[in-house]
Design a protein around this motif. Structure first.
Motif, PDB file in Angstrom:
ATOM      1  N   VAL A 147       0.865  -1.182   0.000  1.00 41.14           N
ATOM      2  CA  VAL A 147       0.000   0.000   0.000  1.00 41.14           C
ATOM      3  C   VAL A 147       0.901   1.231   0.000  1.00 41.14           C
ATOM      4  N   LYS A 148       0.869   1.966  -1.108  1.00 39.64           N
ATOM      5  CA  LYS A 148       1.695   3.168  -1.208  1.00 39.64           C
ATOM      6  C   LYS A 148       0.980   4.406  -0.697  1.00 39.64           C
ATOM      7  N   ASP A 149      -0.360   4.362  -0.722  1.00 37.12           N
ATOM      8  CA  ASP A 149      -1.140   5.521  -0.307  1.00 37.12           C
ATOM      9  C   ASP A 149      -2.412   5.033   0.385  1.00 37.12           C
ATOM     10  N   LEU A 150      -2.520   5.301   1.676  1.00 38.84           N
ATOM     11  CA  LEU A 150      -3.694   4.850   2.431  1.00 38.84           C
ATOM     12  C   LEU A 150      -4.994   5.453   1.912  1.00 38.84           C
ATOM     13  N   GLU A 151      -4.911   6.662   1.348  1.00 42.54           N
ATOM     14  CA  GLU A 151      -6.114   7.316   0.841  1.00 42.54           C
ATOM     15  C   GLU A 151      -6.692   6.592  -0.367  1.00 42.54           C
ATOM     16  N   GLU A 152      -5.843   5.845  -1.072  1.00 49.66           N
ATOM     17  CA  GLU A 152      -6.295   5.116  -2.254  1.00 49.66           C
ATOM     18  C   GLU A 152      -6.795   3.728  -1.912  1.00 49.66           C
ATOM     19  N   ASN A 200     -17.630  20.217  -4.369  1.00 52.21           N
ATOM     20  CA  ASN A 200     -18.023  20.359  -5.775  1.00 52.21           C
ATOM     21  C   ASN A 200     -18.838  19.174  -6.282  1.00 52.21           C
ATOM     22  N   ASP A 201     -18.664  18.012  -5.659  1.00 56.60           N
ATOM     23  CA  ASP A 201     -19.390  16.823  -6.092  1.00 56.60           C
ATOM     24  C   ASP A 201     -20.845  16.854  -5.640  1.00 56.60           C
ATOM     25  N   THR A 202     -21.068  17.310  -4.395  1.00 57.27           N
ATOM     26  CA  THR A 202     -22.426  17.318  -3.845  1.00 57.27           C
ATOM     27  C   THR A 202     -23.087  18.686  -3.928  1.00 57.27           C
ATOM     28  N   GLY A 203     -22.261  19.728  -4.077  1.00 56.77           N
ATOM     29  CA  GLY A 203     -22.789  21.089  -4.099  1.00 56.77           C
ATOM     30  C   GLY A 203     -23.155  21.619  -2.724  1.00 56.77           C
ATOM     31  N   LYS A 204     -22.850  20.855  -1.677  1.00 49.32           N
ATOM     32  CA  LYS A 204     -23.201  21.253  -0.322  1.00 49.32           C
ATOM     33  C   LYS A 204     -21.968  21.677   0.464  1.00 49.32           C
ATOM     34  N   ASP A 205     -22.193  22.580   1.414  1.00 46.75           N
ATOM     35  CA  ASP A 205     -21.118  22.967   2.320  1.00 46.75           C
ATOM     36  C   ASP A 205     -20.860  21.855   3.319  1.00 46.75           C
ATOM     37  N   GLU A 206     -19.602  21.625   3.655  1.00 46.94           N
ATOM     38  CA  GLU A 206     -19.276  20.628   4.668  1.00 46.94           C
ATOM     39  C   GLU A 206     -18.124  21.119   5.530  1.00 46.94           C
ATOM     40  N   ILE A 207     -18.158  20.680   6.791  1.00 49.01           N
ATOM     41  CA  ILE A 207     -17.084  21.017   7.724  1.00 49.01           C
ATOM     42  C   ILE A 207     -15.986  19.964   7.597  1.00 49.01           C
ATOM     43  N   VAL A 208     -14.763  20.404   7.351  1.00 49.97           N
ATOM     44  CA  VAL A 208     -13.650  19.467   7.208  1.00 49.97           C
ATOM     45  C   VAL A 208     -12.545  19.848   8.183  1.00 49.97           C
ATOM     46  N   GLU A 209     -11.899  18.830   8.735  1.00 52.46           N
ATOM     47  CA  GLU A 209     -10.725  19.076   9.570  1.00 52.46           C
ATOM     48  C   GLU A 209      -9.522  19.246   8.656  1.00 52.46           C
ATOM     49  N   VAL A 210      -8.780  20.311   8.864  1.00 50.77           N
ATOM     50  CA  VAL A 210      -7.632  20.601   8.010  1.00 50.77           C
ATOM     51  C   VAL A 210      -6.310  20.437   8.745  1.00 50.77           C
ATOM     52  N   GLY A 211      -6.382  20.172  10.043  1.00 52.03           N
ATOM     53  CA  GLY A 211      -5.167  19.990  10.812  1.00 52.03           C
ATOM     54  C   GLY A 211      -5.440  20.133  12.294  1.00 52.03           C
ATOM     55  N   LEU A 233      -2.177  17.399   4.967  1.00 51.11           N
ATOM     56  CA  LEU A 233      -2.159  17.630   3.519  1.00 51.11           C
ATOM     57  C   LEU A 233      -2.564  16.370   2.753  1.00 51.11           C
ATOM     58  N   ASN A 234      -3.787  15.905   2.992  1.00 50.89           N
ATOM     59  CA  ASN A 234      -4.241  14.735   2.251  1.00 50.89           C
ATOM     60  C   ASN A 234      -4.845  15.150   0.908  1.00 50.89           C
ATOM     61  N   LYS A 235      -4.984  14.174   0.032  1.00 49.94           N
ATOM     62  CA  LYS A 235      -5.431  14.458  -1.335  1.00 49.94           C
ATOM     63  C   LYS A 235      -6.838  15.036  -1.379  1.00 49.94           C
ATOM     64  N   ARG A 236      -7.710  14.517  -0.529  1.00 45.70           N
ATOM     65  CA  ARG A 236      -9.085  15.008  -0.535  1.00 45.70           C
ATOM     66  C   ARG A 236      -9.136  16.484  -0.163  1.00 45.70           C
ATOM     67  N   LEU A 238      -6.727  18.702  -0.542  1.00 44.49           N
ATOM     68  CA  LEU A 238      -6.162  19.462  -1.657  1.00 44.49           C
ATOM     69  C   LEU A 238      -7.172  19.584  -2.809  1.00 44.49           C
ATOM     70  N   GLN A 239      -7.937  18.531  -3.022  1.00 41.23           N
ATOM     71  CA  GLN A 239      -8.954  18.569  -4.075  1.00 41.23           C
ATOM     72  C   GLN A 239     -10.061  19.561  -3.755  1.00 41.23           C
ATOM     73  N   LEU A 240     -10.472  19.612  -2.487  1.00 47.49           N
ATOM     74  CA  LEU A 240     -11.510  20.534  -2.077  1.00 47.49           C
ATOM     75  C   LEU A 240     -11.090  21.990  -2.302  1.00 47.49           C
ATOM     76  N   PHE A 241      -9.805  22.258  -2.193  1.00 46.08           N
ATOM     77  CA  PHE A 241      -9.297  23.615  -2.396  1.00 46.08           C
ATOM     78  C   PHE A 241      -8.718  23.807  -3.801  1.00 46.08           C
ATOM     79  N   ASP A 242      -8.982  22.829  -4.689  1.00 46.52           N
ATOM     80  CA  ASP A 242      -8.491  22.907  -6.072  1.00 46.52           C
ATOM     81  C   ASP A 242      -6.971  23.085  -6.140  1.00 46.52           C
ATOM     82  N   LEU A 243      -6.276  22.369  -5.269  1.00 45.54           N
ATOM     83  CA  LEU A 243      -4.814  22.462  -5.219  1.00 45.54           C
ATOM     84  C   LEU A 243      -4.144  21.147  -5.624  1.00 45.54           C
ATOM     85  N   PHE A 244      -4.959  20.191  -6.102  1.00 44.06           N
ATOM     86  CA  PHE A 244      -4.388  18.886  -6.466  1.00 44.06           C
ATOM     87  C   PHE A 244      -4.630  18.609  -7.941  1.00 44.06           C
TER      88      PHE A 244
END
Length: 435
Positions: free
Chosen positions: A213-218, A366-377, A424-427, A429-435
């Motif tokens: 497993v190279k990436d747990l997120e995958e 962007n997938d659901t169009g809804k606001d969500e609370i995310v932990e960033v650190g 700095l997980n992929k999800r 970064l994707q939410l902020f359009d940085l990936f």
């Protein structure tokens, strides 16, 4: 922490100065209660323990530095007290049983290791033991000295006095924490299956083993395998441990505890690979590789060593700016900005200065169009939650006027830059359009 291609900046007070021979490793081995005691009558599995001890001695002979994280205090206590089952309603009774069993468990290990004239040391840890930075540093330095003296540390959670807020809850997680504290190269999680599978192999004969497993997120697998009747872990806690260790530069291996000598074979292969630069192609267990981008030592301690006691909700534009800075300056927190009152939108729960808090933000998916609370650190707060509620949205120059205080307690920032540990997980970064 341990990989050469992704160096980790450590606290200047942590003694990491020892230079070890190339091809030798610090190795954490976690064994669960079900591998130590019979699930039904709690008699010790002496054959399992003997094979494990012999494998650890073999690792020592090869020049490695093994650390054992061992469950089994409760199971051993149940046998000593002739209890037929683990209590489910009284936490105090379970803790008392652990107090009875821990000494006897260490006695068994001392007897087994003494056959090889090998000294051991008991190390009891809990989350509350690492809440202060100096305590964490002391733990790091103590482990370092034990390994330098050739002693094998045997680690368990301090079950006798821990409450729900101060304990890790399972020794899988504790083993991941131990891997970070010791700057380990390998973490072996011994379980009752050969590897991580695409599904539960006990109910799905089509389940396939996953060896790398190279990436747990995958990773997309079923992790419904529960812990044993007398243990506390399962496959999900092993993935948590792998995540903790991967962020510390440590390779995690999930493998069958019935064959501990496989650890020696895996380590021999790793040493050969290091000298030949061959790509990893394991046949035994599931190997979780270290992350490409590692947290520095202080960030890792904040992110994984501490439990968040509240939340600070930050403006999305501030979080995006911090992430962009971190991506640009991956190995240094000195070039990050701090978080100021004007960046804060809200707080949750009650916390005090220097306590760990979760950094969150609200962002549109962007997938659901809804606001969500995310932990960033996670981070250490400079103020209480009540004080932040008063100064949020204001400029730093207004803090004294609002709080009516002066002196060293007044800080311009809500969170100082050196006390921010971003995830700095992929999800994210994707939410902020940085990936």
């Amino acid at each position: 922490m341990a990989t050469e291609n992704a160096p980790n900046k450590v606290d200047e007070n942590i003694n990491r100065s020892t230079k070890y021979k190339k091809g030798t490793y610090t190795i954490i081995i976690k064994i669960g209660t079900s591998s130590i005691c019979d699930e039904h009558n709690y008699f010790p599995k002496l054959a399992n323990l003997s094979m494990l001890v012999e494998s650890i001695i073999e690792l020592k002979k090869l020049g490695h530095r093994p650390v054992l994280v061992s469950s089994g205090a409760v199971g051993t206590g149940l046998r000593r007290l002739n209890f037929k089952q683990k209590p489910t309603k009284s936490r105090a009774k379970v803790q008392a049983i652990a107090a009875v069993g821990q000494g006897r468990l260490m006695s068994k290990y001392d007897t087994l290791f003494s056959n090889f004239n090998q000294p051991i040391a008991q190390v009891l840890l809990s989350r509350s033991d690492l809440t202060e930075r100096f305590q964490y540093i002391n733990a790091c330095n103590t482990f370092n000295e034990l390994l330098n003296m050739g002693v094998i540390p045997i680690v368990n959670e301090n079950d006798t006095i821990c409450n729900e807020h101060s304990r890790y809850g399972d020794n899988d997680t504790l083993s991941g924490i131990t891997a970070g504290i010791t700057n380990a190269d390998f973490l072996f999680l011994l379980t009752d299956v050969d590897a991580l599978y695409t599904d539960n192999p006990r109910i799905n004969p089509e389940a396939k083993p996953i060896h790398v497993v190279k990436d747990l997120e995958e990773l997309h697998v079923s992790i419904s395998t529960p812990g044993s009747a007398i243990g506390t872990g399962g496959m999900s806690t092993k993935l948590v441990a792998a995540d903790i260790a991967s962020n510390a530069g440590c390779t995690t291996v999930i493998m069958n505890g019935k064959y501990p000598n496989n650890i020696v074979d895996i380590i021999k292969e790793a040493s050969e690979r290091e000298s030949t630069n061959k790509e990893i192609n394991p046949k035994i267990g599931t190997h979780f590789l270290p992350n490409d981008v590692l947290l520095n030592d202080r960030e890792w301690w904040i992110r994984f060593g501490l439990a968040p006691l509240g939340q600070i909700q930050i403006k999305p534009e501030c979080i995006k700016h911090l992430i962009e800075q971190k991506l640009k300056h991956r190995e240094s927190s000195e070039k990050l900005d701090s978080i100021y009152p004007i960046d804060v939108e809200d707080t949750q729960d009650y916390f005090f200065p220097n306590q760990c808090i979760s950094l969150t933000t609200i962002i549109k998916n962007n997938d659901t169009g809804k606001d969500e609370i995310v932990e960033v650190g996670r981070a250490l707060s400079n103020y209480t939650s009540s004080e932040i509620q008063l100064i949020k949205g204001h400029d730093s120059c207004d803090i004294i006027k609002i709080l009516g205080e002066t002196g060293p307690k007044i800080r311009k920032s809500i969170v100082s830059k050196e006390n921010i540990a971003l995830s700095l997980n992929k999800r994210l970064l994707q939410l902020f359009d940085l990936f």
